[in-house]
Scaffold this motif. Structure first.
Motif, short mmCIF file in Angstrom:
data_model
loop_
_atom_site.label_atom_id
_atom_site.label_comp_id
_atom_site.label_asym_id
_atom_site.label_seq_id
_atom_site.Cartn_x
_atom_site.Cartn_y
_atom_site.Cartn_z
N ILE A 221 78.69 -24.13 62.22
CA ILE A 221 79.11 -24.19 60.82
C ILE A 221 78.93 -25.60 60.27
CG2 ILE A 221 81.07 -23.93 59.24
CD1 ILE A 221 82.05 -21.73 61.28
N PRO B 228 79.51 -17.96 64.85
CA PRO B 228 80.15 -18.76 63.80
C PRO B 228 81.22 -19.70 64.35
CG PRO B 228 81.05 -16.55 63.78
CD PRO B 228 79.97 -16.57 64.84
N ILE C 91 79.64 -20.06 56.88
CA ILE C 91 79.94 -19.08 57.93
C ILE C 91 79.08 -17.84 57.75
CG2 ILE C 91 81.71 -17.48 58.78
CD1 ILE C 91 83.78 -19.73 58.26
N THR D 251 85.22 -15.79 67.31
CA THR D 251 83.76 -15.91 67.31
C THR D 251 83.10 -15.01 68.35
OG1 THR D 251 83.87 -17.81 68.79
CG2 THR D 251 83.77 -18.25 66.41
#
Length: 178
Positions: free
Chosen positions: A65, A60, A50, A18
């Motif tokens: 999410i 993300p 996502i 991420t």
């Protein structure tokens, strides 16, 4: 590996990277459409969430999410399943993200082949009574072009539009007369 395992690997790579300076989640999200994931499983729903998070320029991660999934979160296995995706690559014995491009390509290829199968199935039904097909199809070239156009849309190829041969001939005559 099964296609669903490749899908899990792609999701795992995204969740594990991420904060990647290589922008791996962004690269994947701009390269791979969510409709390439198996529509019968949870991975396409997760991946769409996502993508939406990434396209909104958010990180993300699992909390973002989960929020994006909203009411669909229980349908995909809840936060527990999202957490399990984080460790999926480790369970597979993979360290790092090396090879993720191959996994993305396998997911993309399987989705494109799935779409191709749907188009072929829809046209196969038209051949069940060949005489009806013969009576309905007035222009075979157009029929073929429409078939190929549907394949192109489904598999992400270059899209083409049908132009009957007589129209091309007319355009050529006009061009030569000038």
């Amino acid at each position: 590996m099964l296609v669903s395992e490749y899908e899990k690997a792609v999701l795992s790579v995204i969740l594990r990277n991420t904060a990647s300076k290589d922008r791996i989640p962004q690269r994947i999200c701009f390269e791979l459409d969510f409709d390439k994931f198996d529509p019968k499983g949870p991975h396409g729903i997760i991946y769409r969430a996502i993508q939406n998070v990434v396209f909104d320029k958010q990180v993300p991660n699992i909390p973002n999410i989960a929020v994006r999934l909203g009411n669909e979160l229980p349908k995909v296995g809840g936060e527990e399943y999202l957490q399990s995706l984080l460790s999926y690559l480790s369970i597979m014995g993979v360290s790092g993200s090396d090879g993720f491009e191959t996994w993305v390509q396998v997911v993309d290829n399987s989705g494109r082949l799935r779409q191709l199968g749907l188009v072929i199935d829809s046209y196969a039904k038209k051949y069940e009574d060949f005489q009806i097909l013969i009576n309905e199809v007035k222009d075979v070239d157009e029929f073929i072009a429409n078939f190929l156009s549907e394949i192109n849309k489904g598999v992400g190829c270059i899209k083409s539009s049908y132009v009957h041969i007589s129209e091309i001939g007319q355009e050529e005559r006009i061009r030569f007369e000038k």
